[in-house]
Design an enzyme around this catalytic site. Sequence first.
Site, short mmCIF file in Angstrom:
data_model
loop_
_atom_site.label_atom_id
_atom_site.label_comp_id
_atom_site.label_asym_id
_atom_site.label_seq_id
_atom_site.Cartn_x
_atom_site.Cartn_y
_atom_site.Cartn_z
CB CYS A 31 -40.37 -27.53 27.18
SG CYS A 31 -42.30 -26.27 27.31
CB THR A 56 -48.03 -31.81 44.54
OG1 THR A 56 -47.92 -31.03 44.34
CG2 THR A 56 -47.86 -32.39 45.46
CG ASN A 76 -43.91 -31.46 27.47
OD1 ASN A 76 -44.07 -32.68 26.58
ND2 ASN A 76 -44.97 -31.47 27.50
CG HIS A 106 -43.38 -30.10 23.53
ND1 HIS A 106 -44.85 -30.16 24.23
CD2 HIS A 106 -43.23 -28.43 24.63
CE1 HIS A 106 -45.05 -29.35 25.22
NE2 HIS A 106 -44.23 -28.43 25.37
CD GLU A 122 -47.67 -34.43 34.84
OE1 GLU A 122 -46.64 -34.58 33.64
OE2 GLU A 122 -48.54 -34.88 35.24
NE ARG A 176 -54.11 -26.40 45.22
CZ ARG A 176 -53.65 -24.74 44.70
NH1 ARG A 176 -54.50 -23.60 45.35
NH2 ARG A 176 -52.65 -24.91 44.06
P1 A2P Z 1 -50.30 -28.47 44.47
O1 A2P Z 1 -50.22 -29.26 43.65
O2 A2P Z 1 -50.32 -27.84 45.82
O3 A2P Z 1 -51.37 -27.18 44.11
P2 A2P Z 1 -48.68 -28.23 37.59
O4 A2P Z 1 -47.58 -27.37 36.99
O5 A2P Z 1 -48.56 -29.08 36.87
O6 A2P Z 1 -50.22 -27.78 37.64
O7 A2P Z 1 -47.91 -28.14 38.93
C1 A2P Z 1 -47.49 -26.88 39.76
C2 A2P Z 1 -47.14 -27.34 41.37
O8 A2P Z 1 -47.42 -26.14 41.42
C3 A2P Z 1 -47.72 -27.99 42.13
O9 A2P Z 1 -46.85 -28.85 42.75
C4 A2P Z 1 -48.90 -26.75 42.69
O10 A2P Z 1 -48.99 -27.44 44.05
C5 A2P Z 1 -47.33 -26.00 42.68
N1 A2P Z 1 -48.26 -24.88 43.74
C6 A2P Z 1 -49.40 -23.81 43.03
N2 A2P Z 1 -49.34 -22.69 43.48
C7 A2P Z 1 -48.30 -22.62 44.31
C8 A2P Z 1 -48.54 -22.16 46.02
N3 A2P Z 1 -48.90 -20.98 46.15
N4 A2P Z 1 -47.08 -22.51 46.17
C9 A2P Z 1 -46.31 -23.57 46.55
N5 A2P Z 1 -46.67 -24.29 45.70
C10 A2P Z 1 -48.09 -23.99 44.32
C1 11C Z 2 -46.15 -25.57 27.19
N1 11C Z 2 -43.95 -24.61 26.87
O1 11C Z 2 -45.81 -25.98 26.12
C2 11C Z 2 -45.00 -24.16 27.61
C3 11C Z 2 -45.26 -24.54 28.96
O2 11C Z 2 -42.54 -20.39 30.10
O3 11C Z 2 -42.08 -22.70 31.16
C4 11C Z 2 -43.88 -23.60 29.60
C5 11C Z 2 -43.86 -22.03 29.78
C6 11C Z 2 -42.75 -21.72 30.62
O4 11C Z 2 -47.62 -24.84 27.30
#
Ligand code: A2P
Ligand code: 11C
Length: 338
Positions: free
Chosen positions: A129, A11, A316, A243, A13, A39
């Site tokens: 990245c 879910t 990125n 970036h 980015e 969530r």
């Molecule tokens: P969720 O959307 O349910 O929070 P971003 O870097 O764009 O914030 O995305 C982080 C991704 O990692 C999301 O899909 C988020 O899910 C997921 N994530 C964060 N914490 C956990 C966890 N403890 N277990 C599984 N997925 C996670």
């Molecule tokens: C940023 N490069 O643009 C960082 C995010 O080690 O994969 C990536 C962090 C990593 O904020």
Amino acid sequence: MGYRVAIVGATGEVGRTFLKVLEERNFPVDELELFASERSEGQELTFKGERIKVKALNKQHSFKGIDIALFSAGSSVSKDYAPKFAKDGAVVIDNSSAWRLDPEVPLVVPEVNPEDVKEHKGIIANPNCSTIQMLVALKPIYDVAGIEAIVVSTYQSVSGAGAKAIRELEEQTRAWCRDDCIPEPKALPKRIAFNVIPQIDVFTENGYTKEEMKMLNETRKILHDPYIKVSATTVRVPVFYGHSEAVCIKLKKELSPEEARQILKSAKGVVVVDNPEKGEYPMAIDVAGKDEVFVGRIRKDLVFEPGLSMWIVADNIRKGAATNAVQIAELLCEFALV
Ligand code: A2P
Ligand code: 11C
């Protein structure tokens, strides 16, 4: 024959972009499993016109039967779950920093060190990245003229810090336009709207941030060159995607800007946009959504002799994360490693 693929962090980015890139590149997926935090349980995402329900990641789950798992849910999730997926038989391609410097884990940019995937023992790391785009552009020059040292300043978009940082830039900008009180930063260390922040990730003992040290340590590992010097200043700018990097390199052998331009024009994954007389150079706004690394402003460096300066820009989230990971998956198929 296709593969059973899992996305962890589906879910987020990068997670959502994994889905797009797998579909666009027609990666042979037989079955796709999507995981995120509790969530997001039950949320639906679309792949090739089909709605797929997101599952909550939990330790009770068996991951048997998954061939390839693309992870982008942060380091702690990768540390906890990547070994479990690997033990259950998947090859994990991990976008976090959790495993990048582990000597047992290859760190791969397909245009730079594709053969390293052959060394995998269940986990392959996707570099940071900022490192990926820098090395896609510099490796062809490194091969011809050698590079002794790199001085790089980055201009990194907020999407690098995830979906919450994108919302933060939007909300702060909207509030500013309405003349409202600007909400306090949460995802980024300082206000980002109409500002630049010379800090990405936390500071380390030597005064450099972790992001800056990643650019040194990952470059050395990917190039198999423990002597190359990299001094980075990484900066967050109020840009959503893409970036940009101002890069100065000290070469081992003379190479003219024109020779460098010709080398880069025929390099895999690189697009040269370099017509200063027409005001043409790469910009984040133009490269967002693209998979190549764009290079311009190639000129003789005025400090390093012999040396070159250039401007390197890439999306990125795509080449810096999702596309690079899917290219690694493609290498696994090409080398029959999965
Ligand atoms: P969720 O959307 O349910 O929070 P971003 O870097 O764009 O914030 O995305 C982080 C991704 O990692 C999301 O899909 C988020 O899910 C997921 N994530 C964060 N914490 C956990 C966890 N403890 N277990 C599984 N997925 C996670
Ligand atoms: C940023 N490069 O643009 C960082 C995010 O080690 O994969 C990536 C962090 C990593 O904020």
